[in-house]
Design a protein around this motif. Structure first.
Motif, PDB file in Angstrom:
ATOM      1  N   PHE A  54       0.778  -1.250   0.000  1.00  0.00           N
ATOM      2  CA  PHE A  54       0.000   0.000   0.000  1.00  0.00           C
ATOM      3  C   PHE A  54       0.805   1.294   0.000  1.00  0.00           C
ATOM      4  CE2 PHE A  54      -2.757  -3.105   2.330  1.00  0.00           C
ATOM      5  CZ  PHE A  54      -3.714  -3.226   1.342  1.00  0.00           C
ATOM      6  N   SER A  55       2.113   1.230   0.227  1.00  0.00           N
ATOM      7  CA  SER A  55       2.856   2.481   0.410  1.00  0.00           C
ATOM      8  C   SER A  55       3.074   3.258  -0.877  1.00  0.00           C
ATOM      9  CB  SER A  55       4.219   2.186   1.053  1.00  0.00           C
ATOM     10  OG  SER A  55       5.061   1.506   0.129  1.00  0.00           O
ATOM     11  N   GLY A  56       3.034   2.564  -2.010  1.00  0.00           N
ATOM     12  CA  GLY A  56       3.364   3.222  -3.278  1.00  0.00           C
ATOM     13  C   GLY A  56       4.858   3.276  -3.531  1.00  0.00           C
ATOM     14  N   GLU A  57       5.645   2.728  -2.620  1.00  0.00           N
ATOM     15  CA  GLU A  57       7.099   2.736  -2.778  1.00  0.00           C
ATOM     16  C   GLU A  57       7.551   1.650  -3.754  1.00  0.00           C
ATOM     17  OE1 GLU A  57       9.403   2.733   0.848  1.00  0.00           O
ATOM     18  OE2 GLU A  57       7.675   3.507   1.966  1.00  0.00           O
ATOM     19  N   TYR A  58       8.804   1.829  -4.209  1.00  0.00           N
ATOM     20  CA  TYR A  58       9.462   0.853  -5.064  1.00  0.00           C
ATOM     21  C   TYR A  58      10.795   0.467  -4.422  1.00  0.00           C
ATOM     22  CZ  TYR A  58       6.313   2.609  -8.713  1.00  0.00           C
ATOM     23  OH  TYR A  58       5.209   2.975  -9.427  1.00  0.00           O
ATOM     24  N   PRO A  59      11.282  -0.744  -4.690  1.00  0.00           N
ATOM     25  CA  PRO A  59      12.660  -1.040  -4.275  1.00  0.00           C
ATOM     26  C   PRO A  59      13.613  -0.043  -4.939  1.00  0.00           C
ATOM     27  CG  PRO A  59      11.537  -3.057  -4.932  1.00  0.00           C
ATOM     28  CD  PRO A  59      10.643  -1.926  -5.320  1.00  0.00           C
ATOM     29  N   GLU A  60      14.598   0.387  -4.203  1.00  0.00           N
ATOM     30  CA  GLU A  60      15.524   1.399  -4.727  1.00  0.00           C
ATOM     31  C   GLU A  60      16.438   0.783  -5.786  1.00  0.00           C
ATOM     32  OE1 GLU A  60      19.021   4.490  -3.200  1.00  0.00           O
ATOM     33  OE2 GLU A  60      17.890   3.258  -1.753  1.00  0.00           O
ATOM     34  N   ILE A  61      16.461   1.403  -6.970  1.00  0.00           N
ATOM     35  CA  ILE A  61      17.317   0.940  -8.056  1.00  0.00           C
ATOM     36  C   ILE A  61      18.721   1.496  -7.833  1.00  0.00           C
ATOM     37  CG2 ILE A  61      17.749   1.026 -10.550  1.00  0.00           C
ATOM     38  CD1 ILE A  61      14.748   1.152 -10.983  1.00  0.00           C
ATOM     39  N   PRO A  62      19.748   0.648  -7.824  1.00  0.00           N
ATOM     40  CA  PRO A  62      21.117   1.123  -7.567  1.00  0.00           C
ATOM     41  C   PRO A  62      21.547   2.180  -8.571  1.00  0.00           C
ATOM     42  CG  PRO A  62      21.010  -1.273  -7.484  1.00  0.00           C
ATOM     43  CD  PRO A  62      19.687  -0.812  -8.005  1.00  0.00           C
ATOM     44  N   LYS A  63      22.135   3.241  -8.065  1.00  0.00           N
ATOM     45  CA  LYS A  63      22.582   4.337  -8.938  1.00  0.00           C
ATOM     46  C   LYS A  63      23.782   3.935  -9.785  1.00  0.00           C
ATOM     47  CE  LYS A  63      20.934   8.116  -5.986  1.00  0.00           C
ATOM     48  NZ  LYS A  63      20.118   7.262  -5.105  1.00  0.00           N
ATOM     49  N   SER A  64      24.440   2.856  -9.414  1.00  0.00           N
ATOM     50  CA  SER A  64      25.618   2.418 -10.165  1.00  0.00           C
ATOM     51  C   SER A  64      25.274   1.758 -11.489  1.00  0.00           C
ATOM     52  CB  SER A  64      26.431   1.433  -9.313  1.00  0.00           C
ATOM     53  OG  SER A  64      25.638   0.295  -8.982  1.00  0.00           O
ATOM     54  N   LEU A  65      24.012   1.388 -11.682  1.00  0.00           N
ATOM     55  CA  LEU A  65      23.610   0.702 -12.910  1.00  0.00           C
ATOM     56  C   LEU A  65      23.504   1.677 -14.072  1.00  0.00           C
ATOM     57  CD1 LEU A  65      20.888  -1.794 -11.605  1.00  0.00           C
ATOM     58  CD2 LEU A  65      23.279  -2.280 -12.182  1.00  0.00           C
ATOM     59  N   SER A  66      23.703   1.149 -15.270  1.00  0.00           N
ATOM     60  CA  SER A  66      23.624   1.962 -16.487  1.00  0.00           C
ATOM     61  C   SER A  66      22.189   2.397 -16.754  1.00  0.00           C
ATOM     62  CB  SER A  66      24.144   1.149 -17.677  1.00  0.00           C
ATOM     63  OG  SER A  66      23.267   0.056 -17.943  1.00  0.00           O
ATOM     64  N   VAL A  67      22.053   3.283 -17.726  1.00  0.00           N
ATOM     65  CA  VAL A  67      20.719   3.757 -18.104  1.00  0.00           C
ATOM     66  C   VAL A  67      19.869   2.596 -18.616  1.00  0.00           C
ATOM     67  CG1 VAL A  67      19.454   5.243 -19.711  1.00  0.00           C
ATOM     68  CG2 VAL A  67      21.548   6.087 -18.627  1.00  0.00           C
ATOM     69  N   GLN A  68      20.471   1.719 -19.408  1.00  0.00           N
ATOM     70  CA  GLN A  68      19.714   0.588 -19.949  1.00  0.00           C
ATOM     71  C   GLN A  68      19.278  -0.375 -18.851  1.00  0.00           C
ATOM     72  OE1 GLN A  68      22.091  -1.210 -23.040  1.00  0.00           O
ATOM     73  NE2 GLN A  68      21.264   0.161 -24.621  1.00  0.00           N
ATOM     74  N   ALA A  69      20.182  -0.668 -17.916  1.00  0.00           N
ATOM     75  CA  ALA A  69      19.825  -1.570 -16.816  1.00  0.00           C
ATOM     76  C   ALA A  69      18.743  -0.946 -15.937  1.00  0.00           C
ATOM     77  CB  ALA A  69      21.059  -1.897 -15.979  1.00  0.00           C
ATOM     78  N   THR A  70      18.843   0.348 -15.696  1.00  0.00           N
ATOM     79  CA  THR A  70      17.838   1.052 -14.888  1.00  0.00           C
ATOM     80  C   THR A  70      16.477   1.016 -15.570  1.00  0.00           C
ATOM     81  OG1 THR A  70      19.523   2.517 -13.944  1.00  0.00           O
ATOM     82  CG2 THR A  70      17.241   3.262 -13.847  1.00  0.00           C
ATOM     83  N   ASP A  71      16.470   1.220 -16.892  1.00  0.00           N
ATOM     84  CA  ASP A  71      15.206   1.180 -17.627  1.00  0.00           C
ATOM     85  C   ASP A  71      14.615  -0.233 -17.605  1.00  0.00           C
ATOM     86  OD1 ASP A  71      13.327   2.619 -19.570  1.00  0.00           O
ATOM     87  OD2 ASP A  71      13.919   0.848 -20.722  1.00  0.00           O
ATOM     88  N   PHE A  72      15.474  -1.235 -17.709  1.00  0.00           N
ATOM     89  CA  PHE A  72      15.009  -2.626 -17.641  1.00  0.00           C
ATOM     90  C   PHE A  72      14.309  -2.883 -16.314  1.00  0.00           C
ATOM     91  CE2 PHE A  72      15.582  -7.088 -16.523  1.00  0.00           C
ATOM     92  CZ  PHE A  72      15.194  -7.748 -17.685  1.00  0.00           C
ATOM     93  N   LEU A  73      14.915  -2.439 -15.220  1.00  0.00           N
ATOM     94  CA  LEU A  73      14.307  -2.631 -13.904  1.00  0.00           C
ATOM     95  C   LEU A  73      12.998  -1.875 -13.771  1.00  0.00           C
ATOM     96  CD1 LEU A  73      17.367  -2.547 -11.457  1.00  0.00           C
ATOM     97  CD2 LEU A  73      15.873  -4.465 -11.974  1.00  0.00           C
TER      98      LEU A  73
END
Length: 402
Positions: A221-240
């Motif tokens: 219910f919180s509306g939160e998401y697991p935090e995506i690591p900032k070390s990942l590339s743009v493509q990996a971040t978009d995949f997640l």
């Protein structure tokens, strides 16, 4: 029997996993065993696994029933994966895996999920401990929580309550699962995203977790998401971001993810990445690991035996008597590890919950979670709840499951 049991390589809540070797060849395989009278869930896993054949799913080798120490034992035989679990690999890599290797493994997991989902099967417990590594890379294992789903509805998401009990690991549960709604193929995609975060960081996808009840509320219910690591590339971040959409209907399917640039790029690095895959240790084939065991008689198995199954409360009570740690496990037959973990297991939030969760609203749950620092009161150290909202009572600092 036609095979020799070697040393134990893993334990579930009641099942044990051992290395085994055929008496007639040098074939090495894994055997997951439990007493026949308690093998309901292992039989279910056997039926599902026997229908599968994919290079990205652990291979089925058969089953039998043996008599050992005057007890009938149900044995599920499957491919032995020499590299251990993904969780083992993360530790070997110093606590995290580099992004090219993440992409290489992630593609194999997605290919495995695409195969399962195309056959109308949801795994329901994707996480690092249930991904095994071998010479060819990663394979999906442990179908103790798996269920058959209607292929025509597998992408609809959380629109209807499921008749089957919800199962899996809270830290990897999708929002619709935490709310007690349908647990289908989209939930596997959410868990995949959480597993990639586990690979990249070496930690759980959710941080600052105090107890299971507050975690499930936060996910639901919180509306939160697991935090995506900032070390990942743009493509990996978009995949997640495609995996971790709170609305199951907006989550990408496994087939769609296979065409994502993050996985397509892993093709160009496949040769390099394959060199990083853990190779088979030669010691596992050494003759001295095959400790002699008492000769066992193989029984012609009539699998659906007449047996009086314990009630869920009795089973949980028995589990609690066998473990000094909270297990949060609502089923007898979940294979939680395939390699022995280190002796220091502090901070391991990777537990399993298996039980019936009734669908309920945010207001209904919030009215029961009134304390900030809530503490689960375990029944024999096991979190027990068959009707989550209705069975919750609370005192000053406790939630008690009756």
């Amino acid at each position: 029997m036609d095979w020799t049991r070697g040393h134990t390589i893993g334990h579930g809540s009641s099942a044990a996993v051992s290395v085994a070797k055929s008496r007639f060849s040098d074939e090495v395989f894994a055997v997951k065993s439990v007493e026949l009278s308690q093998s309901q869930f292992l039989q279910k896993e056997q039926k599902i696994l026997s229908q599968l054949s994919s290079p990205y799913v652990v291979s089925y080798k058969g089953y039998d029933v043996t008599k050992e120490n005057d007890k009938l034992i149900f044995n599920l035989m499957m491919e032995y994966m020499s590299g251990g679990t993904f969780s083992d690999e993360i530790r070997k890599q110093g606590g995290r895996i580099n992004e090219p290797l993440i992409g290489y493994y992630a593609k194999q997991i997605v290919q495995g999920l695409d195969y399962l989902h195309s056959r109308g099967i949801a795994h329901c417990d994707i996480k690092g401990q249930n991904i095994l590594l071998g010479k060819t890379g990663a394979k999906i294992a442990d179908f103790g929580c798996a269920r058959c789903v209607d292929p025509a509805k597998r992408d609809v998401g959380a629109t209807a309550a499921s008749a089957e009990p919800v199962g899996g690991t809270p830290l990897f549960m999708a929002p619709e699962v935490a709310r007690g709604e349908e647990q289908g193929c989209p939930a596997d995609i959410w868990a995949l995203g959480c597993t990639i975060i586990e690979m990249a960081t070496g930690r759980s996808p959710w941080t600052n977790v105090t107890n299971t009840a507050s975690l499930l509320y936060r996910i639901a219910f919180s509306g939160e998401y697991p935090e995506i690591p900032k070390s990942l590339s743009v493509q990996a971040t978009d995949f997640l971001s495609k995996c971790l959409r709170r609305d199951a209907r907006e989550r990408w399917t496994a087939k769609q993810l296979l065409n994502h640039p993050f996985l397509e790029e892993s093709n160009s690095n496949s040769t390099t990445n394959q060199d990083c895959v853990t190779s088979s240790p030669t010691s596992i084939l050494d003759q001295d690991i095959w400790n002699s065991v008492e000769e066992s008689d193989t029984i012609d198995p009539t699998i659906q035996t007449e047996t009086s199954m314990d009630s869920p409360l009795q089973r949980i009570s028995k589990l609690g008597q066998n473990s000094g740690k909270p297990n949060w496990c609502w089923t007898d037959e979940i294979w939680t590890t395939v390699r022995k973990n280190s002796e220091q297991n502090e901070g391991n939030d990777d537990k399993i919950v298996y039980g019936i969760v009734t669908s309920f609203s945010e207001m209904q749950l919030e009215s029961r979670l009134v304390a900030v620092d809530l503490e689960i009161n375990y029944l024999n150290d096991n979190f027990c709840c068959n009707d989550f909202p209705r069975h919750l009572t609370y005192s000053a600092n406790k939630i008690q499951c009756l």
